[in-house]
Design an enzyme around this catalytic site. Sequence first.
Site, PDB file in Angstrom:
ATOM      1  N   ALA A  31      38.149  35.255   9.864  1.00  0.00           N
ATOM      2  CA  ALA A  31      38.105  34.240  11.026  1.00  0.00           C
ATOM      3  C   ALA A  31      36.707  34.033  11.625  1.00  0.00           C
ATOM      4  CB  ALA A  31      39.184  34.864  12.225  1.00  0.00           C
ATOM      5  N   HIS A  36      29.735  36.619  13.803  1.00  0.00           N
ATOM      6  CA  HIS A  36      29.596  37.337  12.426  1.00  0.00           C
ATOM      7  C   HIS A  36      28.532  36.814  11.627  1.00  0.00           C
ATOM      8  CE1 HIS A  36      34.089  37.141  13.189  1.00  0.00           C
ATOM      9  NE2 HIS A  36      33.922  38.514  13.258  1.00  0.00           N
ATOM     10  N   GLY A 146      28.893  44.277  15.633  1.00  0.00           N
ATOM     11  CA  GLY A 146      28.442  43.513  16.754  1.00  0.00           C
ATOM     12  C   GLY A 146      28.421  44.601  18.175  1.00  0.00           C
ATOM     13  N   VAL A 179      26.815  37.619  20.623  1.00  0.00           N
ATOM     14  CA  VAL A 179      26.359  36.239  20.552  1.00  0.00           C
ATOM     15  C   VAL A 179      27.385  35.559  21.633  1.00  0.00           C
ATOM     16  CG1 VAL A 179      26.419  34.206  19.203  1.00  0.00           C
ATOM     17  CG2 VAL A 179      25.663  36.182  18.176  1.00  0.00           C
ATOM     18  N   SER A 188      34.414  35.301  19.967  1.00  0.00           N
ATOM     19  CA  SER A 188      35.391  36.239  19.485  1.00  0.00           C
ATOM     20  C   SER A 188      36.511  35.432  18.493  1.00  0.00           C
ATOM     21  CB  SER A 188      36.213  37.050  20.361  1.00  0.00           C
ATOM     22  OG  SER A 188      37.331  37.330  20.092  1.00  0.00           O
ATOM     23  N   ARG A 190      39.423  35.795  18.841  1.00  0.00           N
ATOM     24  CA  ARG A 190      40.472  35.529  19.430  1.00  0.00           C
ATOM     25  C   ARG A 190      40.528  34.585  20.655  1.00  0.00           C
ATOM     26  NH1 ARG A 190      41.089  41.464  18.831  1.00  0.00           N
ATOM     27  NH2 ARG A 190      43.186  41.867  17.820  1.00  0.00           N
TER      28      ARG A 190
END
Length: 285
Positions: A31, A36, A146, A179, A188, A190
Amino acid sequence: MQTITGLELLRKSIADLQRDGEIALVPTMGALHEGHLTLVREARKKARHVIVSIFVNPTQFGPNEDLDAYPRQMAEDSRLLEAEGVAVLWAPDVAEVYPDGFATNVSVSGVSDNFCGAARPGHFDGVATVVCKLFHQVLPDMALFGEKDWQQLAVIRRMARDLDLTQPAVGNIIGVPTVREDDGLAMSSRNRYLSSTERTAAASLPRAMRETIAAIEAGGDVAGALAGLETALKTAGFHTVDYAALANADSLAPVLSLGTDPARLLVAARIGSTRLIDNMAVLRR
Ligand code: PAF
């Protein structure tokens, strides 16, 4: 980019890459978002080859958590990683990582005990176990994580030191700054669970944290500032604050008054059905 799902093939591919230069590992649960991709870009600056793992690790989710709902978008992730020049996408399935009879658990005490460790029992055992396995599978020269998951990073660093996974076995564990969206919300996977009202309210988390930090750095009472933060979050629409705490940046021991050691403000709070976490540095001025 090679997409590999079996360990035997991964080992062969790694042996080839190792002959050609250093390998950086970026472990993820997929995701993928800009956070990332920033890890991948940093990894590319530091190593000749980048390996990204995508594995939604069941052992780090509690029984009532979002394992089934956790977003999975392998085709889109794969496209993003290919465009970033990743050498290998390591995407094992659950049976490859946890074969029948799997009975080993890596548990890191101390740094795991408080905060997310207390709110999500067993979570960091799941993280430490899978990251330990990933390190042994990939044998990278460095691994990037992260800083948004600050406690996770502290747990992994402790585990790597304790189990001698540092150089030359795995090499450096590198934390990369969080970030953020334009309004300050930490990126995130989520965040996509948030409704638009919740998404607007969620921006109050980093804002309230900055105000709290300003108060603490100006010499304000830590307990009072943290209580004020909790009230601000509830007023903004967060229904539960799992924790809002000041901690030593390395040991994660709670800090009651700001000293000379680096400290971190750590928060986990729930809005709707989404649990958000964030952390920021607190400095003695
Ligand atoms: O941060 C994550 O995405 C996960 O906790 C990790 C490090 C990939 C382990 O499953």
